[in-house]
Write a protein that holds these residues in place. Structure first.
Motif, PDB file in Angstrom:
ATOM      1  N   ILE A  23       0.781  -1.251   0.000  1.00  0.00           N
ATOM      2  CA  ILE A  23       0.000   0.000   0.000  1.00  0.00           C
ATOM      3  C   ILE A  23       0.810   1.297   0.000  1.00  0.00           C
ATOM      4  O   ILE A  23       0.239   2.369   0.134  1.00  0.00           O
ATOM      5  CB  ILE A  23      -0.949   0.032   1.231  1.00  0.00           C
ATOM      6  CG1 ILE A  23      -0.151  -0.060   2.531  1.00  0.00           C
ATOM      7  CG2 ILE A  23      -2.002  -1.054   1.153  1.00  0.00           C
ATOM      8  CD1 ILE A  23      -0.908   0.483   3.737  1.00  0.00           C
TER       9      ILE A  23
ATOM     10  N   VAL B 196       2.650   4.278  -1.541  1.00  0.00           N
ATOM     11  CA  VAL B 196       2.731   4.974  -2.824  1.00  0.00           C
ATOM     12  C   VAL B 196       4.179   5.123  -3.294  1.00  0.00           C
ATOM     13  O   VAL B 196       4.535   4.739  -4.408  1.00  0.00           O
ATOM     14  CB  VAL B 196       2.036   6.356  -2.721  1.00  0.00           C
ATOM     15  CG1 VAL B 196       2.295   7.187  -3.958  1.00  0.00           C
ATOM     16  CG2 VAL B 196       0.536   6.179  -2.502  1.00  0.00           C
TER      17      VAL B 196
ATOM     18  N   TYR C 124     -10.906   3.861  -0.783  1.00  0.00           N
ATOM     19  CA  TYR C 124     -10.595   4.521   0.484  1.00  0.00           C
ATOM     20  C   TYR C 124      -9.865   5.826   0.243  1.00  0.00           C
ATOM     21  O   TYR C 124      -8.938   5.882  -0.555  1.00  0.00           O
ATOM     22  CB  TYR C 124      -9.634   3.697   1.342  1.00  0.00           C
ATOM     23  CG  TYR C 124      -9.992   2.292   1.692  1.00  0.00           C
ATOM     24  CD1 TYR C 124     -11.283   1.787   1.621  1.00  0.00           C
ATOM     25  CD2 TYR C 124      -8.974   1.440   2.132  1.00  0.00           C
ATOM     26  CE1 TYR C 124     -11.538   0.477   1.979  1.00  0.00           C
ATOM     27  CE2 TYR C 124      -9.227   0.134   2.489  1.00  0.00           C
ATOM     28  CZ  TYR C 124     -10.518  -0.351   2.396  1.00  0.00           C
ATOM     29  OH  TYR C 124     -10.756  -1.641   2.755  1.00  0.00           O
TER      30      TYR C 124
ATOM     31  N   THR D  44       4.897   5.185   7.258  1.00  0.00           N
ATOM     32  CA  THR D  44       5.086   6.237   6.253  1.00  0.00           C
ATOM     33  C   THR D  44       3.920   7.227   6.294  1.00  0.00           C
ATOM     34  O   THR D  44       4.028   8.320   5.785  1.00  0.00           O
ATOM     35  CB  THR D  44       5.155   5.643   4.827  1.00  0.00           C
ATOM     36  OG1 THR D  44       3.941   4.940   4.574  1.00  0.00           O
ATOM     37  CG2 THR D  44       6.334   4.715   4.664  1.00  0.00           C
ATOM     38  N   HIS D  45       2.790   6.812   6.896  1.00  0.00           N
ATOM     39  CA  HIS D  45       1.610   7.673   6.880  1.00  0.00           C
ATOM     40  C   HIS D  45       1.774   8.899   7.778  1.00  0.00           C
ATOM     41  O   HIS D  45       2.342   8.816   8.867  1.00  0.00           O
ATOM     42  CB  HIS D  45       0.370   6.879   7.314  1.00  0.00           C
ATOM     43  CG  HIS D  45      -0.084   5.932   6.254  1.00  0.00           C
ATOM     44  ND1 HIS D  45      -0.195   4.585   6.458  1.00  0.00           N
ATOM     45  CD2 HIS D  45      -0.439   6.148   4.967  1.00  0.00           C
ATOM     46  CE1 HIS D  45      -0.595   4.006   5.340  1.00  0.00           C
ATOM     47  NE2 HIS D  45      -0.749   4.934   4.419  1.00  0.00           N
TER      48      HIS D  45
ATOM     49  N   ILE E 218       9.342  15.857  12.069  1.00  0.00           N
ATOM     50  CA  ILE E 218       8.462  15.507  10.955  1.00  0.00           C
ATOM     51  C   ILE E 218       8.874  16.360   9.765  1.00  0.00           C
ATOM     52  O   ILE E 218       9.128  17.566   9.911  1.00  0.00           O
ATOM     53  CB  ILE E 218       6.967  15.667  11.320  1.00  0.00           C
ATOM     54  CG1 ILE E 218       6.062  15.147  10.216  1.00  0.00           C
ATOM     55  CG2 ILE E 218       6.606  17.104  11.671  1.00  0.00           C
ATOM     56  CD1 ILE E 218       5.856  13.683  10.229  1.00  0.00           C
TER      57      ILE E 218
ATOM     58  N   ARG F  48      -5.634  16.091   2.172  1.00  0.00           N
ATOM     59  CA  ARG F  48      -6.221  14.747   2.141  1.00  0.00           C
ATOM     60  C   ARG F  48      -7.505  14.708   2.964  1.00  0.00           C
ATOM     61  O   ARG F  48      -7.677  15.484   3.915  1.00  0.00           O
ATOM     62  CB  ARG F  48      -5.240  13.721   2.734  1.00  0.00           C
ATOM     63  CG  ARG F  48      -3.960  13.552   1.944  1.00  0.00           C
ATOM     64  CD  ARG F  48      -4.207  12.818   0.632  1.00  0.00           C
ATOM     65  NE  ARG F  48      -2.981  12.581  -0.111  1.00  0.00           N
ATOM     66  CZ  ARG F  48      -2.448  13.436  -0.995  1.00  0.00           C
ATOM     67  NH1 ARG F  48      -3.026  14.592  -1.240  1.00  0.00           N
ATOM     68  NH2 ARG F  48      -1.331  13.125  -1.625  1.00  0.00           N
TER      69      ARG F  48
ATOM     70  N   TYR G 132      -9.179  12.671   5.567  1.00  0.00           N
ATOM     71  CA  TYR G 132      -8.851  11.640   6.569  1.00  0.00           C
ATOM     72  C   TYR G 132     -10.128  11.044   7.133  1.00  0.00           C
ATOM     73  O   TYR G 132     -11.004  11.766   7.605  1.00  0.00           O
ATOM     74  CB  TYR G 132      -7.978  12.236   7.684  1.00  0.00           C
ATOM     75  CG  TYR G 132      -6.625  12.669   7.164  1.00  0.00           C
ATOM     76  CD1 TYR G 132      -5.566  11.761   7.100  1.00  0.00           C
ATOM     77  CD2 TYR G 132      -6.414  13.962   6.677  1.00  0.00           C
ATOM     78  CE1 TYR G 132      -4.327  12.137   6.578  1.00  0.00           C
ATOM     79  CE2 TYR G 132      -5.184  14.344   6.153  1.00  0.00           C
ATOM     80  CZ  TYR G 132      -4.144  13.428   6.107  1.00  0.00           C
ATOM     81  OH  TYR G 132      -2.934  13.798   5.585  1.00  0.00           O
TER      82      TYR G 132
ATOM     83  N   VAL H 103      -1.303  19.092   5.160  1.00  0.00           N
ATOM     84  CA  VAL H 103      -0.259  18.535   6.032  1.00  0.00           C
ATOM     85  C   VAL H 103      -0.017  19.500   7.200  1.00  0.00           C
ATOM     86  O   VAL H 103       0.063  19.077   8.361  1.00  0.00           O
ATOM     87  CB  VAL H 103       1.040  18.289   5.221  1.00  0.00           C
ATOM     88  CG1 VAL H 103       2.166  17.836   6.132  1.00  0.00           C
ATOM     89  CG2 VAL H 103       0.813  17.261   4.120  1.00  0.00           C
TER      90      VAL H 103
HETATM   91  N1  UFG Z   1       3.483  13.469   4.355  1.00  0.00           N
HETATM   92  C1  UFG Z   1       4.456  14.357   4.816  1.00  0.00           C
HETATM   93  N2  UFG Z   1       5.359  13.879   5.713  1.00  0.00           N
HETATM   94  C2  UFG Z   1       5.381  12.609   6.163  1.00  0.00           C
HETATM   95  C3  UFG Z   1       4.389  11.712   5.685  1.00  0.00           C
HETATM   96  C4  UFG Z   1       3.465  12.183   4.773  1.00  0.00           C
HETATM   97  O1  UFG Z   1       4.478  15.509   4.433  1.00  0.00           O
HETATM   98  O2  UFG Z   1       6.260  12.249   6.970  1.00  0.00           O
HETATM   99  C5  UFG Z   1       2.476  13.957   3.398  1.00  0.00           C
HETATM  100  C6  UFG Z   1       2.485  13.199   2.097  1.00  0.00           C
HETATM  101  O3  UFG Z   1       3.426  13.724   1.206  1.00  0.00           O
HETATM  102  C7  UFG Z   1       1.039  13.385   1.642  1.00  0.00           C
HETATM  103  C8  UFG Z   1       0.246  13.468   2.944  1.00  0.00           C
HETATM  104  O4  UFG Z   1       1.202  13.736   3.957  1.00  0.00           O
HETATM  105  O5  UFG Z   1       0.916  14.594   0.980  1.00  0.00           O
HETATM  106  C9  UFG Z   1      -0.450  12.170   3.285  1.00  0.00           C
HETATM  107  O6  UFG Z   1       0.489  11.133   3.152  1.00  0.00           O
HETATM  108  P1  UFG Z   1       0.208   9.638   3.645  1.00  0.00           P
HETATM  109  O7  UFG Z   1       1.471   8.869   3.382  1.00  0.00           O
HETATM  110  O8  UFG Z   1      -0.314   9.662   5.023  1.00  0.00           O
HETATM  111  O9  UFG Z   1      -0.974   9.144   2.713  1.00  0.00           O
HETATM  112  P2  UFG Z   1      -1.136   9.157   1.115  1.00  0.00           P
HETATM  113  O10 UFG Z   1      -2.077  10.255   0.784  1.00  0.00           O
HETATM  114  O11 UFG Z   1       0.177   9.150   0.433  1.00  0.00           O
HETATM  115  O12 UFG Z   1      -1.754   7.745   0.829  1.00  0.00           O
HETATM  116  C10 UFG Z   1      -2.853   7.230   1.555  1.00  0.00           C
HETATM  117  C11 UFG Z   1      -2.837   5.730   1.457  1.00  0.00           C
HETATM  118  C12 UFG Z   1      -3.069   5.319   0.045  1.00  0.00           C
HETATM  119  C13 UFG Z   1      -4.302   5.975  -0.503  1.00  0.00           C
HETATM  120  C14 UFG Z   1      -4.293   7.458  -0.315  1.00  0.00           C
HETATM  121  C15 UFG Z   1      -5.615   8.006  -0.740  1.00  0.00           C
HETATM  122  O13 UFG Z   1      -1.597   5.209   1.908  1.00  0.00           O
HETATM  123  O14 UFG Z   1      -3.238   3.935   0.042  1.00  0.00           O
HETATM  124  O15 UFG Z   1      -4.052   7.726   1.049  1.00  0.00           O
HETATM  125  O16 UFG Z   1      -5.790   9.332  -0.436  1.00  0.00           O
HETATM  126  F1  UFG Z   1      -4.364   5.747  -1.829  1.00  0.00           F
END
Ligand code: UFG
Length: 331
Positions: A76, A78, A167, A187-188, A204, A220, A222, A258
């Motif tokens: 999962i 990205v 989702y 990573t989230h 962070i 995003r 949430y 963010v």
């Molecule tokens: N981010 C940061 N710093 C970090 C981690 C994340 O700035 O340390 C940013 C990312 O760049 C992104 C945002 O926070 O812009 C959210 O990142 P996440 O990694 O929490 O989530 P994503 O949006 O990349 O992905 C998640 C799921 C995917 C799904 C997507 C749908 O992991 O499976 O949401 O919106 F497709």
């Protein structure tokens, strides 16, 4: 009703299993425990196996004989998908194809599939409705869209009915159920922010402040794991009742940047953790916000935890619990 969950030892699958248990469904879990945890299986029947191994799936289905499958097992991340696309296509696409084939051979009638907002790529407009164009910008989103297409074609010529849940950003936990995301190297965003508050990571990093959004950081939608879990049950009820396949966005229709998440997290945790500005992360669309009208109008789903402070507070309680019980990250 009997339901088999692939990936049921993972964050989302284990919580849906918990809810299904509470509602009286008979549950079995199929998982390779690569990212899932033994403790998250609770007392459910468990089949250890990998979706890339067809005979393991067929054996589990022949033994358990479920009426429905909920398919959570997938890679999962990205960014990882942009670096290791083969890994994503093999697990997410070939694994799903194996599972669908075994489901047809075992006369499984209902198939609930965990898809993602990442199928939309960079949407032309937000909020995003289900009929918006799908144009993924990373192999993760592409792999999920491929499975959606496979399901559509197969459902056209078979008895199988599917419910696809796209989702948005799932977060939060349930401290009473003792279930939440337990990842050694998360990573989230929300998890990382809270780990920074606990001092587990030094700071962070904001991945890009030059996006075309209000404050320049990615936005995003949430959604609380508790609401997301209920959506699976309501979608299953819908496809059963209507005897029809359908695709649903699962989000609240409200986005946070963010920077906003960091601000709320600092307020909830009362820790002023360090924040650094970094470069963009590959594969990130600027803004993903769901239009959840279809889910709200066709099913009985209603959001009950749609408050960003609640989501972060619940995630924080869980992170503090994990911090006191680090063994949970190990098995
Ligand atoms: N981010 C940061 N710093 C970090 C981690 C994340 O700035 O340390 C940013 C990312 O760049 C992104 C945002 O926070 O812009 C959210 O990142 P996440 O990694 O929490 O989530 P994503 O949006 O990349 O992905 C998640 C799921 C995917 C799904 C997507 C749908 O992991 O499976 O949401 O919106 F497709």
């Amino acid at each position: 009703m009997k339901i088999l969950l692939t990936g049921g030892a993972g964050y989302i699958g284990s919580y849906v299993a918990y809810l299904l248990n509470k509602l009286g469904y008979e549950v079995a879990i199929f998982d390779n425990l690569e990212n899932g945890h033994k403790w998250a299986l609770k007392n459910n029947k468990f089949y250890f196996g990998d979706i890339r191994n067809f005979s393991q799936i067929l054996e589990a289905l022949s033994d358990f004989r479920p009426d429905a499958i909920m398919h959570f097992a997938a890679y999962i991340k990205v960014e990882e998908s942009t670096k290791s696309p083969y890994k994503y296509y093999e697990n997410n696409v070939i694994g799903s194809l194996n599972l669908i084939k075994a489901a047809l051979m075992s006369n499984v009638r209902y198939f609930i599939f965990s898809s993602t907002a990442a199928v939309y790529g960079i949407p032309k407009q937000v909020p995003i409705s289900e009929d918006s164009m799908c144009n993924p910008i990373n192999p993760y989103g592409e792999s999920k869209l491929m499975v959606e297409k496979i399901l559509k074609d197969i459902a056209r010529s078979n008895f199988l009915k599917f419910g696809i849940l796209r989702y948005f950003n799932v977060a939060g936990a349930d401290i009473e159920a003792k279930l939440g995301q337990a990842n050694k190297n998360p990573t989230h965003l929300i998890t990382r922010v809270l780990r920074a508050a606990l001092g587990k990571i030094p700071y962070i990093e904001i991945f890009g402040t030059d996006y075309p959004t209000e404050d320049g950081t990615c936005v995003r939608d949430y959604i609380h794991i508790k609401d997301l879990a209920f959506a699976h049950i309501e979608v299953l009820n819908y496809i059963k009742k209507e005897d029809k396949s359908e695709i649903f966005n699962v989000g609240y229709g409200k986005g946070y940047s963010v920077k906003e998440i960091i601000k709320v997290a600092k307020k909830i945790t009362k820790v002023d953790f360090p924040v650094k500005i970094g470069k963009r992360r590959p594969g990130d669309p600027p803004k993903l916000i769901a239009d959840p009208k279809k889910l709200l109008s066709l099913t009985n789903w209603e959001p009950k935890h749609n408050n960003i402070e609640t989501i972060i507070k619940d995630a924080w309680e869980w992170e503090c619990y994990l911090n006191k019980n680090p063994i949970l990250l190990e098995y």
